[in-house]
Design a protein around this motif. Structure first.
Motif, PDB file in Angstrom:
ATOM      1  N   GLU A  28       0.821  -1.132  -0.150  1.00  0.00           N
ATOM      2  CA  GLU A  28       0.066  -0.044   0.117  1.00  0.00           C
ATOM      3  C   GLU A  28       0.860   1.365   0.020  1.00  0.00           C
ATOM      4  O   GLU A  28       1.989   1.182   0.404  1.00  0.00           O
ATOM      5  CB  GLU A  28      -1.054  -0.097   1.265  1.00  0.00           C
ATOM      6  N   ARG A  29       0.312   2.325  -0.432  1.00  0.00           N
ATOM      7  CA  ARG A  29       1.047   3.750  -0.377  1.00  0.00           C
ATOM      8  C   ARG A  29       1.103   3.920   1.071  1.00  0.00           C
ATOM      9  O   ARG A  29       0.275   3.764   1.902  1.00  0.00           O
ATOM     10  CB  ARG A  29       0.137   4.631  -0.954  1.00  0.00           C
ATOM     11  N   GLU A  30       2.454   4.489   1.321  1.00  0.00           N
ATOM     12  CA  GLU A  30       2.600   4.787   2.563  1.00  0.00           C
ATOM     13  C   GLU A  30       3.364   6.202   2.869  1.00  0.00           C
ATOM     14  O   GLU A  30       3.830   6.680   1.904  1.00  0.00           O
ATOM     15  CB  GLU A  30       3.750   3.652   3.269  1.00  0.00           C
ATOM     16  N   PHE A  31       3.273   6.770   3.897  1.00  0.00           N
ATOM     17  CA  PHE A  31       3.588   7.879   4.192  1.00  0.00           C
ATOM     18  C   PHE A  31       5.329   8.036   4.254  1.00  0.00           C
ATOM     19  O   PHE A  31       5.917   6.921   4.986  1.00  0.00           O
ATOM     20  CB  PHE A  31       3.020   8.499   5.682  1.00  0.00           C
ATOM     21  N   VAL A  32       5.745   9.041   3.792  1.00  0.00           N
ATOM     22  CA  VAL A  32       7.184   9.267   3.805  1.00  0.00           C
ATOM     23  C   VAL A  32       7.588  10.600   4.737  1.00  0.00           C
ATOM     24  O   VAL A  32       8.427  10.463   5.881  1.00  0.00           O
ATOM     25  CB  VAL A  32       7.981   9.510   2.449  1.00  0.00           C
ATOM     26  N   ALA A  33       6.955  11.746   4.325  1.00  0.00           N
ATOM     27  CA  ALA A  33       7.450  13.041   4.949  1.00  0.00           C
ATOM     28  C   ALA A  33       6.319  13.867   4.328  1.00  0.00           C
ATOM     29  O   ALA A  33       5.639  13.886   3.682  1.00  0.00           O
ATOM     30  CB  ALA A  33       8.698  13.456   4.422  1.00  0.00           C
ATOM     31  N   ALA A  34       6.296  15.196   5.380  1.00  0.00           N
ATOM     32  CA  ALA A  34       5.237  16.029   5.150  1.00  0.00           C
ATOM     33  C   ALA A  34       5.853  17.394   5.875  1.00  0.00           C
ATOM     34  O   ALA A  34       6.612  17.408   6.752  1.00  0.00           O
ATOM     35  CB  ALA A  34       3.698  15.789   5.749  1.00  0.00           C
ATOM     36  N   ILE A  35       5.308  18.550   5.242  1.00  0.00           N
ATOM     37  CA  ILE A  35       5.599  19.790   5.585  1.00  0.00           C
ATOM     38  C   ILE A  35       4.327  20.766   5.706  1.00  0.00           C
ATOM     39  O   ILE A  35       3.499  20.718   4.661  1.00  0.00           O
ATOM     40  CB  ILE A  35       6.785  20.192   4.712  1.00  0.00           C
ATOM     41  N   THR A  36       4.329  21.426   6.764  1.00  0.00           N
ATOM     42  CA  THR A  36       3.167  22.394   6.921  1.00  0.00           C
ATOM     43  C   THR A  36       3.286  23.469   5.697  1.00  0.00           C
ATOM     44  O   THR A  36       4.092  23.704   5.172  1.00  0.00           O
ATOM     45  CB  THR A  36       3.162  22.961   8.066  1.00  0.00           C
ATOM     46  N   TRP A  37       2.086  24.385   5.636  1.00  0.00           N
ATOM     47  CA  TRP A  37       2.112  25.169   4.555  1.00  0.00           C
ATOM     48  C   TRP A  37       3.019  26.348   4.771  1.00  0.00           C
ATOM     49  O   TRP A  37       3.854  26.839   3.762  1.00  0.00           O
ATOM     50  CB  TRP A  37       0.611  25.711   4.564  1.00  0.00           C
ATOM     51  N   SER A  38       3.382  26.583   5.960  1.00  0.00           N
ATOM     52  CA  SER A  38       4.277  27.653   6.153  1.00  0.00           C
ATOM     53  C   SER A  38       5.933  27.313   6.248  1.00  0.00           C
ATOM     54  O   SER A  38       6.723  27.861   6.264  1.00  0.00           O
ATOM     55  CB  SER A  38       4.010  28.082   7.694  1.00  0.00           C
ATOM     56  N   GLY A  39       5.842  25.731   6.380  1.00  0.00           N
ATOM     57  CA  GLY A  39       7.356  25.298   6.538  1.00  0.00           C
ATOM     58  C   GLY A  39       7.629  25.281   7.810  1.00  0.00           C
ATOM     59  O   GLY A  39       8.942  24.618   8.146  1.00  0.00           O
ATOM     60  N   SER A  40       7.065  25.565   8.797  1.00  0.00           N
ATOM     61  CA  SER A  40       7.251  25.851  10.090  1.00  0.00           C
ATOM     62  C   SER A  40       7.571  24.475  10.876  1.00  0.00           C
ATOM     63  O   SER A  40       8.210  24.270  11.950  1.00  0.00           O
ATOM     64  CB  SER A  40       6.492  26.457  11.041  1.00  0.00           C
TER      65      SER A  40
ATOM     66  N   GLY B 107      -2.126  19.057  12.238  1.00  0.00           N
ATOM     67  CA  GLY B 107      -1.673  18.081  13.032  1.00  0.00           C
ATOM     68  C   GLY B 107      -0.660  16.994  12.682  1.00  0.00           C
ATOM     69  O   GLY B 107      -0.902  16.752  11.358  1.00  0.00           O
ATOM     70  N   SER B 108      -0.277  16.446  13.460  1.00  0.00           N
ATOM     71  CA  SER B 108       0.943  15.102  12.730  1.00  0.00           C
ATOM     72  C   SER B 108       0.088  14.084  12.245  1.00  0.00           C
ATOM     73  O   SER B 108       0.428  13.589  10.942  1.00  0.00           O
ATOM     74  CB  SER B 108       1.583  14.612  13.791  1.00  0.00           C
ATOM     75  N   ALA B 109      -1.141  13.423  12.802  1.00  0.00           N
ATOM     76  CA  ALA B 109      -1.779  12.515  12.161  1.00  0.00           C
ATOM     77  C   ALA B 109      -2.352  12.837  10.953  1.00  0.00           C
ATOM     78  O   ALA B 109      -2.158  11.811   9.890  1.00  0.00           O
ATOM     79  CB  ALA B 109      -2.697  11.975  13.072  1.00  0.00           C
ATOM     80  N   SER B 110      -2.850  13.815  10.738  1.00  0.00           N
ATOM     81  CA  SER B 110      -3.454  14.322   9.578  1.00  0.00           C
ATOM     82  C   SER B 110      -2.448  14.441   8.468  1.00  0.00           C
ATOM     83  O   SER B 110      -2.808  14.093   7.238  1.00  0.00           O
ATOM     84  CB  SER B 110      -4.310  15.516   9.691  1.00  0.00           C
TER      85      SER B 110
END
Length: 127
Positions: A44-56, A104-107
């Motif tokens: 299945e497709r899995e999460f790798v990394a994410a960044i908020t809209w602001s980059g903060s 949030g982290s989970a989302s």
């Protein structure tokens, strides 16, 4: 509407590095949370990394923490994923994704939260 066009990827030996890019069209890139996901054959497709809209804030899967770095350049409408110390288990098709109103982290880790997806790019790590 946001269109995401990926570049980078390819074949690399274990221990090597690659950088993926994801160029976004439109002027609203800065309003979108962005993420990288991957899918290996038969998985299945899995999460790798994410960044908020602001980059903060940034978020990483445990499997890539300390090896991968996600970043964004809102002036250039581009998302990056720097991948170092690559392992054979990193072999997969990588996708960038963008979404609004993700909190949030989970989302940020859920594929269903993202509205727009890149075309995918193959990363193959040879051992």
């Amino acid at each position: 509407q946001v269109q995401l066009v990926q570049s980078g990827g390819g074949l690399v030996q274990a221990g090597g590095s690659l950088r993926l890019s994801c160029a976004a069209s439109g002027r609203t890139f800065r309003n979108y949370a962005m993420g990288w996901f991957r899918q290996a054959p038969g998985k299945e497709r899995e999460f790798v990394a994410a960044i908020t809209w602001s980059g903060s804030s940034t978020y990483y899967a445990d499997s890539v923490k300390g090896r991968f770095t996600i970043s964004r350049d809102n002036a250039e409408n581009t998302l990056y994923l720097q991948m170092n110390s690559l392992k054979s288990e990193d072999t997969a098709v990588y996708y960038c994704a963008g979404g609004r109103n993700i909190y949030g982290s989970a989302s940020h880790r859920r594929p269903g939260e993202y509205d727009y997806w890149g075309q995918g790019t193959q990363v193959t790590v040879s051992s």
